[in-house]
Scaffold this active site. Structure first.
Site, mmCIF file in Angstrom:
data_model
loop_
_atom_site.group_PDB
_atom_site.id
_atom_site.type_symbol
_atom_site.label_atom_id
_atom_site.label_comp_id
_atom_site.label_asym_id
_atom_site.label_seq_id
_atom_site.Cartn_x
_atom_site.Cartn_y
_atom_site.Cartn_z
ATOM 1 N N SER A 147 0.844 -1.188 0.000
ATOM 2 C CA SER A 147 0.000 0.000 0.000
ATOM 3 C C SER A 147 0.887 1.248 0.000
ATOM 4 O O SER A 147 1.689 1.428 -0.902
ATOM 5 C CB SER A 147 -0.958 -0.034 1.187
ATOM 6 O OG SER A 147 -1.988 0.923 1.044
ATOM 7 N N ASP A 199 -9.396 -4.018 -5.694
ATOM 8 C CA ASP A 199 -8.852 -3.117 -4.671
ATOM 9 C C ASP A 199 -9.557 -1.769 -4.729
ATOM 10 O O ASP A 199 -9.598 -1.119 -5.772
ATOM 11 C CB ASP A 199 -7.345 -2.938 -4.893
ATOM 12 C CG ASP A 199 -6.630 -2.347 -3.685
ATOM 13 O OD1 ASP A 199 -7.267 -1.590 -2.938
ATOM 14 O OD2 ASP A 199 -5.442 -2.645 -3.506
ATOM 15 N N HIS A 227 -8.004 -4.891 -1.483
ATOM 16 C CA HIS A 227 -6.784 -4.331 -0.902
ATOM 17 C C HIS A 227 -6.180 -5.248 0.155
ATOM 18 O O HIS A 227 -4.965 -5.286 0.332
ATOM 19 C CB HIS A 227 -7.106 -2.962 -0.281
ATOM 20 C CG HIS A 227 -5.904 -2.133 0.018
ATOM 21 N ND1 HIS A 227 -5.050 -1.675 -0.963
ATOM 22 C CD2 HIS A 227 -5.402 -1.669 1.185
ATOM 23 C CE1 HIS A 227 -4.090 -0.966 -0.421
ATOM 24 N NE2 HIS A 227 -4.266 -0.942 0.875
#
Length: 685
Positions: free
Chosen positions: A539, A624, A659
């Site tokens: 991330s 995501d 995600h």
């Protein structure tokens, strides 16, 4: 032979973007498909997945061994420590090869009459991805509400179950953030609805059980798209809260929980730059505020004075080197979470002004306040672990401080914590700052002579501190001679609020410099061999990896880049993309020229160059919602066209996940095994 496998090469379609008189050409902009249905895009992702499979097939034995190792350390039949909430004790457990937990409650701590609330395994049947976001019980304890996400986009549907009849209500609330708060009438609930395009929660609705969602009432809409929105309830359950949080500003609206048809009112005026958190107990508000206090201070107010900061009473003053991170209120005491020199501690206060500290002995560790729903409790539940100590649950007596170990994570196999050692060291960064680093290694394989391989992890954003906690999966690296390091770089709050501010917006380069400087220091000091260094981040940590491989590619043999934020400038210029407007105060608003240039200077996608890069494994999820799949997809395509080396560049997309990666306690281990196999194989290639 793997050296004859050719990677998929993406077509180039120039797309020009001009801002502030500066033009960038993006040859892979065509890869963006908001609907995730474009045949060309899906075909290219599938080819990339096949390329990964072809390359890693030679290491399938290693991959399988790592997966079985990690899975083999997990206790198949396990349960949580029961927690009392109201009349009941709540517990969850997992059995056998189940991927998910089942949730129960009982009228006694021995659980002799426990009844099933939800079996997540049954709910997840038929879905490749399944996540329960939140479960919450009505005040009268007769109804259960829970939220579910079936594709990883973090768009939740809320369902209701009557626990007296074990049947579902007809009420279904769709397109929500997943949170729900009950009013005290047991029939009126509040939830947050998402913007269909940006996926930002921006509206609060009121729903009365037994009515269709189409009849729900909008009770609040946030116009400023820089704010995230959450719901909550006061510690004494007298008020329902709408929490609004931008990166640098907080706001809270309150509603009498006994009057759900009323209006939400601001507790105090919204002030840019004022961050605060509030808890209410016995008619008094306890406030953690950064007003005139960068590292926060604790204040108190009553219902008449809460709206006027000048009338707040200070309980704990600001301290330059101690960050206040949180508070937990009980009827007899309150517990403050503090951090000094990177280390967490708890300070227990009574309401007469006396206090004492709760500490732990490891060189570096993680500790956090657990779930403590009963404000009348005589103890506080704390979760604790270190790099060598498995996750532990303690009940700490609020009066005496005496700790009672309720449970410690069992690690199957030949695990012995005495075989491992951890350290906290400080590394000199290039500008003179001291960067904390947490290290762990196996004693009998570590030699401080520059021979060990190193796995270095980092994040460095949002003020999020990655504390040194136990990971049974990391043992697979330690047992193969790796040193594992967490670099607590700027952008976190490891050393207080200033540490965060030195790693954001125009100061973002400090984050990357810190990570690189830690790598150089650890190899110079003999913790690792300079040709056996690996790095990983996800991330915002994926952004870190992308910047590091642009700026210091020669330092790393292999890098893992997961759900990465790589196309920073293009994303931050597009307000239709989830999270963009919320994060101007984190990265800067590139609609302003200075911020544009600052981001352009480091944005990983924009700074790819014709140079040699390390071996790289990139992973993402098609669904995501936090970092869109096309960011790593574009980055990989551009890097393939530019890089001058023959090192591996692998890109794997989970076509079902978001995600957070794969759901389920065993399925998610496959991704960890893939990265470890990728790294370990490089050592013998």
């Amino acid at each position: 032979m793997t050296d004859k496998i050719t990677p998929p090469i993406a077509k180039k379609i120039p797309h020009n973007m001009t801002h502030h008189g500066h033009t960038r050409t993006d040859n892979y902009y065509w890869m963006r498909d908001d609907e995730r249905q474009d045949a060309q895009v899906l075909e290219h992702l599938e080819k990339e997945n096949q390329y990964v499979q072809q390359h890693m097939s030679a290491h399938q034995v290693l991959h399988n061994a790592l997966f079985e190792e990690m899975k083999g350390r997990i206790v198949k039949d396990d349960s949580s420590v029961p927690v009392k909430d109201g009349q009941y004790w709540y517990v969850s457990d997992v059995q056998g090869d189940d991927e998910y937990a089942s949730h129960y409650r009982a009228t006694n701590e021995l659980l002799s009459d426990k009844t099933l609330l939800l079996n997540i395994n049954e709910l997840a049947q038929g879905y490749e991805y399944y996540d329960v976001g939140e479960m919450t019980i009505s005040p009268n304890e007769n109804l259960l509400a829970y939220s579910e996400d079936i594709d990883g986009r973090r768009i939740y549907t809320i369902r209701f179950k009557d626990l007296c009849t074990n049947t579902y209500l007809d009420d279904v609330l769709e397109n929500t953030e997943g949170q729900l708060v009950w009013s005290n009438d047991n029939k009126t609930v509040f939830y947050v609805k998402k913007d269909a395009q940006t996926l930002l929660g921006f509206q609060v609705y009121r729903h009365v059980l037994g009515t269709p969602q189409s009849d729900d009432t909008l009770v609040y809409e946030e116009q400023d798209r820089q704010f995230y929105m959450e719901l909550g309830k006061s510690r004494d359950e007298s008020e329902i809260y709408i929490y609004l949080a931008a990166t640098e500003t907080s706001d809270i609206l309150a509603l009498d929980a006994d009057a759900p048809m009323g209006e939400f009112k601001r507790l105090l005026p919204r002030t840019e730059g004022h961050e605060f958190g509030i808890e209410k107990l016995a008619g008094e508000y306890y406030i953690l505020s950064n007003h005139d206090a960068k590292n926060f201070r604790l204040l108190k107010a009553c219902e008449k004075t809460i709206g006027d900061r000048l009338q707040w009473q200070e309980l704990i003053a600001h301290r330059e080197h101690i960050l206040i991170e949180g508070m937990e209120l009980f009827d007899s005491h309150f517990v403050i979470t503090e951090r000094e020199m990177g280390q967490i501690r708890f300070v227990v206060h009574n309401y007469q002004g006396e206090s004492y500290q709760l500490g732990f002995d490891d060189a570096c560790f993680f500790a956090g306040i657990g779930y403590n729903p009963e404000r009348t409790a005589s103890h506080v539940r704390i979760h604790y672990s270190s790099l060598t100590t498995p996750s532990s649950v303690y009940d700490c007596d609020l009066t005496t401080g005496r700790k009672t170990l309720r449970k410690q994570q069992q690690v199957l196999g030949d695990f012995d914590s005495n075989k491992y050692a951890s350290e906290r060291v400080f590394v000199n960064a290039r500008d003179g700052e001291q960067v904390p680093v947490s290290l762990v290694y196996r004693k009998d394989t570590f030699h401080k002579d520059g021979t060990n391989p190193l796995m270095q992890y980092g994040y460095g954003a949002y003020g999020i501190t990655i504390d040194p906690s136990f990971s049974s999966t990391t043992l697979s690296l330690l047992d193969r001679g790796f040193v594992y390091a967490i670099a607590h770089i700027r952008g976190s709050e490891m050393l207080g609020r200033n540490w965060y501010e030195q790693g954001k917006k125009a100061n973002k380069q400090n984050t990357f410099n810190d990570f690189v400087d830690v790598t150089r220091a650890l190899t110079d000091q003999g913790y690792a061999h300079k040709d056996k260094v690996f790095a990983s981040g996800g991330s915002a940590g994926g952004l870190l990896m992308g910047a590091v491989v642009n700026q210091a590619p020669e330092l790393y043999l292999g890098v893992g880049i997961h759900v990465p934020f790589l196309d920073v400038l293009t994303t931050m210029l597009d307000e239709s993309i989830p999270l963009t407007t919320n994060e101007y105060d984190e990265w800067g608003n590139p609609n302003q020229q200075a911020a544009y240039q600052s981001i352009l200077n480091y944005s990983p996608y924009d700074n790819l160059a014709a140079q040699a890069y390390p071996n790289i494994l990139v992973t993402t999820g098609l669904h995501d919602s936090q970092v869109q799949y096309w960011e790593p997809m574009k980055w990989v395509a551009k890097l393939r066209a530019l890089k001058t080396d023959d090192n591996l560049l692998l890109f794997k997309t989970d076509m079902e996940a978001g995600h957070g990666g794969a759901s389920g306690r065993f399925k998610s281990l496959q991704d960890k095994a893939l990265e470890m196999a990728f790294f370990i194989a490089l050592l013998s290639s």
